[in-house]
Write an enzyme that holds these catalytic residues in place. Structure first.
Site, short mmCIF file in Angstrom:
data_model
loop_
_atom_site.label_atom_id
_atom_site.label_comp_id
_atom_site.label_asym_id
_atom_site.label_seq_id
_atom_site.Cartn_x
_atom_site.Cartn_y
_atom_site.Cartn_z
N LYS A 13 19.92 22.82 8.75
CA LYS A 13 21.31 22.82 8.31
C LYS A 13 21.52 22.00 7.03
CE LYS A 13 23.99 20.81 11.26
NZ LYS A 13 24.66 19.69 10.59
N ARG A 88 32.70 18.29 14.88
CA ARG A 88 31.66 18.26 15.91
C ARG A 88 32.25 18.59 17.28
NH1 ARG A 88 27.38 15.99 13.10
NH2 ARG A 88 25.90 14.85 14.35
N ARG A 127 10.52 15.15 10.85
CA ARG A 127 11.23 14.67 9.66
C ARG A 127 11.28 13.15 9.55
NH1 ARG A 127 17.60 16.41 10.81
NH2 ARG A 127 17.86 15.00 12.56
N ARG A 129 13.20 10.63 10.62
CA ARG A 129 14.39 9.82 10.34
C ARG A 129 14.50 8.69 11.36
NH1 ARG A 129 19.61 13.46 10.00
NH2 ARG A 129 20.13 12.38 11.94
N ARG A 140 21.71 14.11 21.02
CA ARG A 140 22.43 14.92 20.03
C ARG A 140 22.42 16.41 20.41
NH1 ARG A 140 19.85 11.55 15.91
NH2 ARG A 140 18.46 13.29 15.57
P1 AMP Z 1 23.84 14.05 11.57
O1 AMP Z 1 23.17 13.68 10.29
O2 AMP Z 1 24.85 15.16 11.39
O3 AMP Z 1 22.86 14.32 12.66
O4 AMP Z 1 24.71 12.79 12.02
C1 AMP Z 1 24.07 11.56 12.32
C2 AMP Z 1 24.99 10.73 13.19
O5 AMP Z 1 26.23 10.48 12.49
C3 AMP Z 1 25.42 11.37 14.50
O6 AMP Z 1 24.47 11.19 15.51
C4 AMP Z 1 26.72 10.63 14.78
O7 AMP Z 1 26.48 9.31 15.25
C5 AMP Z 1 27.32 10.50 13.39
N1 AMP Z 1 28.19 11.65 13.05
C6 AMP Z 1 27.96 12.60 12.09
N2 AMP Z 1 28.94 13.49 12.05
C7 AMP Z 1 29.84 13.12 13.00
C8 AMP Z 1 31.07 13.65 13.46
N3 AMP Z 1 31.60 14.78 12.95
N4 AMP Z 1 31.72 12.98 14.45
C9 AMP Z 1 31.22 11.86 14.98
N5 AMP Z 1 30.05 11.32 14.62
C10 AMP Z 1 29.36 11.93 13.63
#
Ligand code: AMP
Length: 191
Positions: A13, A88, A127, A129, A140
Site C-alpha cells: 500500500k 481506519r 521490511r 520496521r 494490526r
Molecule cells: P501504518 O504505517 O499505517 O501501519 O501505521 C502505523 C501505526 O500508526 C498504526 O499501528 C497506528 O498505531 C498508527 N496509525 C496510523 N494510522 C492510523 C489511524 N488512521 N488511526 C489510528 N492510528 C493510526
C-alpha cells in the site's frame, strides 16, 4: 482528485500510494508516516502517540483526525490528495465524510489493494520496521479485519479492487488504470 487507498499491512500500500500520488501530482498523506515523523522528531504529538504506534494499537481517533485535518488543509492538498492509512474505522470515515462535505469535496475513489495472507506476512517480516514485531503485525491484521474492512461497504460504488501481487510497476499500472476507469450509471467501477 481525492482518493483513499485501503489494504492490509504488507499489501504494498505505501509503495503504491507514493507512486500513485506522484503520477497524479497530489500529496501522499500517510497517517503512519506522519506519526513516525513525529516520533523521530520527538515532537509533543510523537510523545503522545508513541505507546500506540509501538504496540500496533490505533491512536485515538480525535488525535489522528486533528492531524489529518491539518494536513489536508495545506495548500498543496487543494487540487486533491491520497489518504493512506486513514480512515481506519467507521468513526474516522464518518468524521472524514462530514469534514469533506463541508468543503463540497468528497472522496472520489477508493483503491482496495489486496494480496493473500501468506504474501502479506512474508512482506511485513522482510521490511524490518521497528513496529514489525510478530505481535504488532498480528494485532494490526486483526484490527484491519475487524475495523477497516467495513470501509469497503461504507464506500460502496467508489471502491476499485486491485490485485497487489506482482512487480511494483505492474501493480502501479493496474492501480492507475483502476483509478482512471469511469463510474457506471449504477455508481460501480468498471474493470
Ligand atoms: P501504518 O504505517 O499505517 O501501519 O501505521 C502505523 C501505526 O500508526 C498504526 O499501528 C497506528 O498505531 C498508527 N496509525 C496510523 N494510522 C492510523 C489511524 N488512521 N488511526 C489510528 N492510528 C493510526
Amino acid at each position: 482528485m481525492r482518493l483513499l487507498i485501503v489494504g492490509p499491512q504488507g499489501a504494498g500500500k505505501g509503495t503504491q500510494a507514493a507512486l500513485l500520488a506522484e503520477s497524479l501530482g497530489i500529496p501522499h498523506v500517510s497517517t503512519g508516516d506522519l506519526f513516525r515523523a513525529n516520533l523521530a522528531g520527538g515532537t509533543e504529538l510523537g510523545m503522545l502517540v508513541k505507546k500506540y504506534v509501538d504496540s500496533g494499537e490505533l491512536v485515538p481517533d480525535e488525535v489522528t483526525q486533528d492531524m489529518v485535518a491539518d494536513r489536508v488543509s495545506q495548500p498543496d492538498a487543494e487540487p486533491g490528495f491520497l489518504l493512506d492509512g486513514f480512515p481506519r474505522n467507521i468513526t474516522q470515515a464518518d468524521w472524514l465524510t462530514a469534514m469533506l462535505d463541508g468543503r463540497h469535496a468528497p472522496i472520489e475513489r477508493v483503491v482496495l489493494l489486496t494480496a493473500p495472507d501468506q504474501v502479506l506476512l512474508d512482506r511485513m517480516l522482510s521490511r524490518g520496521r521497528a513496529d514489525d514485531t510478530v505481535e504488532a503485525i498480528t494485532r494490526r491484521l486483526d484490527i484491519y479485519h475487524r475495523e477497516t474492512t467495513p470501509l469497503i461497504d461504507y464506500y460502496d460504488g467508489r471502491v476499485v479492487h486491485v490485485d497487489g501481487v506482482g512487480e511494483v510497476d505492474e501493480v502501479h499500472r493496474r492501480v492507475l488504470e483502476a483509478v482512471r476507469s469511469p463510474l457506471t450509471a449504477a455508481g460501480e467501477l468498471r474493470g
